[in-house]
Design an enzyme around this catalytic site. Structure first.
Site, PDB file in Angstrom:
ATOM      1  CG  HIS A  58      -1.617  -1.070   1.348  1.00  0.00           C
ATOM      2  ND1 HIS A  58      -2.070  -1.756   2.752  1.00  0.00           N
ATOM      3  CD2 HIS A  58      -2.334  -2.058   0.454  1.00  0.00           C
ATOM      4  CE1 HIS A  58      -2.737  -2.768   2.410  1.00  0.00           C
ATOM      5  NE2 HIS A  58      -3.044  -3.062   1.099  1.00  0.00           N
TER       6      HIS A  58
ATOM      7  CE  LYS B 291       1.905   3.350   5.016  1.00  0.00           C
ATOM      8  NZ  LYS B 291       1.442   1.908   4.618  1.00  0.00           N
TER       9      LYS B 291
ATOM     10  CE1 TYR C 126       1.442   0.366   8.618  1.00  0.00           C
ATOM     11  CE2 TYR C 126       0.222  -0.531  10.298  1.00  0.00           C
ATOM     12  CZ  TYR C 126       0.541  -0.855   9.054  1.00  0.00           C
ATOM     13  OH  TYR C 126       0.316  -1.676   8.453  1.00  0.00           O
TER      14      TYR C 126
ATOM     15  CG  ASP D 209      -4.013  -5.970   0.226  1.00  0.00           C
ATOM     16  OD1 ASP D 209      -4.495  -4.659  -0.014  1.00  0.00           O
ATOM     17  OD2 ASP D 209      -3.604  -6.223   1.261  1.00  0.00           O
TER      18      ASP D 209
END
Length: 176
Positions: free
Chosen positions: A62, A72, A132, A168
């Site tokens: 992603h 991130k 995250y 996905d």
């Protein structure tokens, strides 16, 4: 914290510097000043947790497109993952290259993922949790992905036949 360069431009593994004694240890896992000293984006605006029941769960690959590209900072707080990032920055000398690293509750490594990178992971244990921190809020209209088994990248995942969402699975081959 110890910042370790990777072969991908702007991506770092981060080791905690532990101050240990008979009680255990103390370590700083975030310091805006240290990130800025390395020229990294230190504007983190959102935190998320991904909890995964089963070993072999694969989430990814992603990313978000401009104007909401995101940095991130990620670590595994329970269990273990094989974490993968791909450099999708057209002008980068590491364009289309990927790395994979094991992050676990035991090794306490973190990974800094720059803007313009796709990210995903596969769980190596049941009941795995990932934490995250992100530099951008989630914008579904800018969410994109590349397929986990796209031949362009030939990622070597540790567990065959992953548990993966239909979304996905449906990403098209990379064109770039």
């Amino acid at each position: 914290m110890k910042f370790i360069s990777t072969k991908l431009n702007g991506a770092y593994l981060i080791e905690l510097k532990r101050l240990e004694d008979e009680r255990g240890f103390f370590a700083r896992s975030w310091c805006q000043k240290e990130f800025l000293d390395y020229g990294l984006d230190a504007n983190l605006v959102q935190c998320n947790i991904s909890f995964n029941l089963k070993k072999g769960t694969l989430r990814g690959m992603h990313y978000q497109i401009a104007p909401y590209e995101e940095v991130k900072l990620l670590r595994c707080t329970q269990g273990a993952i094989y974490d993968v990032i791909i450099d999708l920055n057209l002008e980068s000398s590491s364009f289309k290259q990927w790395i994979g690293v094991e992050l676990s509750a035991e090794n306490r490594l973190m990974i800094y993922i720059p803007k313009g990178f796709a990210h995903g992971f596969q769980t190596l244990e049941d009941h795995t949790e990932v934490f995250y921190q992100m530099s951008e809020f989630y914008h579904p209209e800018c969410a994109r992905g590349v397929r986990w088994n796209d031949p362009t990248f030939a990622i070597e995942w540790p567990i065959e036949d992953p548990i993966i969402s239909e979304k996905d699975r449906q990403y098209e081959d990379f064109k770039g």
